[in-house]
Design a protein around this motif. Structure first.
Motif, mmCIF file in Angstrom:
data_model
loop_
_atom_site.group_PDB
_atom_site.id
_atom_site.type_symbol
_atom_site.label_atom_id
_atom_site.label_comp_id
_atom_site.label_asym_id
_atom_site.label_seq_id
_atom_site.Cartn_x
_atom_site.Cartn_y
_atom_site.Cartn_z
ATOM 1 N N GLN A 52 0.852 -1.172 0.000
ATOM 2 C CA GLN A 52 0.000 0.000 0.000
ATOM 3 C C GLN A 52 0.897 1.235 0.000
ATOM 4 O O GLN A 52 1.797 1.349 0.831
ATOM 5 N N GLU A 53 0.669 2.158 -0.916
ATOM 6 C CA GLU A 53 1.456 3.396 -0.943
ATOM 7 C C GLU A 53 0.820 4.390 0.020
ATOM 8 O O GLU A 53 -0.327 4.796 -0.144
ATOM 9 N N VAL A 54 1.575 4.745 1.053
ATOM 10 C CA VAL A 54 1.044 5.563 2.137
ATOM 11 C C VAL A 54 1.996 6.728 2.389
ATOM 12 O O VAL A 54 3.216 6.580 2.284
ATOM 13 N N LEU A 55 1.426 7.895 2.743
ATOM 14 C CA LEU A 55 2.223 9.059 3.103
ATOM 15 C C LEU A 55 2.512 9.055 4.594
ATOM 16 O O LEU A 55 1.609 8.855 5.416
ATOM 17 N N THR A 56 3.771 9.264 4.958
ATOM 18 C CA THR A 56 4.137 9.365 6.365
ATOM 19 C C THR A 56 3.797 10.764 6.885
ATOM 20 O O THR A 56 3.359 11.636 6.128
ATOM 21 N N ALA A 103 0.663 8.481 11.042
ATOM 22 C CA ALA A 103 0.918 9.129 12.327
ATOM 23 C C ALA A 103 2.401 9.171 12.671
ATOM 24 O O ALA A 103 2.777 9.729 13.703
ATOM 25 N N ARG A 104 3.257 8.609 11.819
ATOM 26 C CA ARG A 104 4.690 8.545 12.099
ATOM 27 C C ARG A 104 5.495 9.175 10.970
ATOM 28 O O ARG A 104 5.097 9.114 9.816
ATOM 29 N N THR A 105 6.652 9.736 11.314
ATOM 30 C CA THR A 105 7.602 10.160 10.298
ATOM 31 C C THR A 105 8.309 8.919 9.752
ATOM 32 O O THR A 105 8.175 7.816 10.306
ATOM 33 N N LEU A 106 9.074 9.099 8.673
ATOM 34 C CA LEU A 106 9.768 7.961 8.082
ATOM 35 C C LEU A 106 10.749 7.345 9.074
ATOM 36 O O LEU A 106 10.828 6.117 9.209
ATOM 37 N N ASP A 107 11.516 8.184 9.772
ATOM 38 C CA ASP A 107 12.476 7.659 10.748
ATOM 39 C C ASP A 107 11.764 6.901 11.860
ATOM 40 O O ASP A 107 12.221 5.841 12.294
ATOM 41 N N GLU A 108 10.640 7.449 12.334
ATOM 42 C CA GLU A 108 9.877 6.770 13.380
ATOM 43 C C GLU A 108 9.308 5.448 12.875
ATOM 44 O O GLU A 108 9.271 4.457 13.612
ATOM 45 N N LEU A 109 8.858 5.431 11.625
ATOM 46 C CA LEU A 109 8.309 4.202 11.051
ATOM 47 C C LEU A 109 9.371 3.112 10.965
ATOM 48 O O LEU A 109 9.130 1.956 11.334
#
Length: 228
Positions: A52-56, A103-109
């Protein structure tokens, strides 16, 4: 009528359209008159949520996929609650995945890859229970970052490594300079240390040492003769 129920299924029995009972594994005898039976599989099955293409939260696009091991915990609810219980759970997983990633940034993800499945399970637990499904396990298959972000991350890692190497070289040079300064100070304060170091070099045999007692060309005996 005779009904044989396998270990991996349950049979729902309806009479005149009304639920009557759930038949477990084994052989059963019931009157056929005005009764209908429905077989419901209860063994575990694998649900796959493809990429799934999702925006952080920081606006970057990532592709995330899931695998879910589920089973029917309540056969009657699984059959009666919705038309397609597995499809209902699939849609709930998609929504939960988008909410959790958004709900998360890329680093958090990337840092939360181990804890994200627990978060997703908590988000879909109510929906799964509502349709009689139990989730045995949930795992992230892939978190795919765009190629340009991977290249940028590699460049950052390379620059960080080069900077660390330069810092270590500078520290080594400072340490060497400090050691030389300390040695020079000790020799200035204690001239005998230089003689001791000279004797050590002679004993080691790794150096040529020339010893003199006075200025060149002066007769040590005091006869007044000078080398010409």
């Amino acid at each position: 009528m005779q009904i044989v129920v396998q270990e991996w299924e349950r049979v729902l029995l309806y009479r005149d359209g009304r639920f009557e009972e759930v038949l477990g594994a084994g052989r059963h005898r019931r009157l056929r008159w005005r009764r209908r039976r429905v077989r419901v599989p209860v063994r575990p099955r694998l649900l796959v949520v493809p990429s799934q293409e999702v925006l952080t939260a920081d606006g970057l696009s990532v592709k995330v996929s899931l695998t879910v091991a589920a089973r029917t915990a309540d056969p009657r609810r699984w059959y009666e609650a919705v038309d397609d219980a597995d499809g209902f759970l699939y849609a709930a997983l998609q929504i939960a995945l988008r909410e959790a990633v958004g709900a998360r940034t890329l680093d958090e993800l990337l840092a939360a890859r181990d804890s994200l499945p627990d978060d997703l399970r908590g988000r879909v637990a109510g929906s799964a229970e509502a349709v009689g499904v139990a989730i045995d396990s949930l795992a992230l298959r892939d978190v795919m970052v765009p190629a340009e972000l991977r290249r940028a991350a590699a460049e950052v890692a390379t620059a960080r490594a080069q900077g660390q190497a330069a810092l270590e070289r500078a520290r080594s040079e400072v340490a060497a300079t400090r050691a030389l300064a300390n040695a020079a100070r000790l020799v200035a304060e204690q001239p005998a240390l230089l003689q001791l170091r000279t004797l050590q070099a002679v004993e080691a045999g790794g150096a040529t040492v020339v010893l003199t007692q006075g200025p060149a060309g002066v007769d040590p005996a005091g006869t007044g003769r000078r080398d010409g």
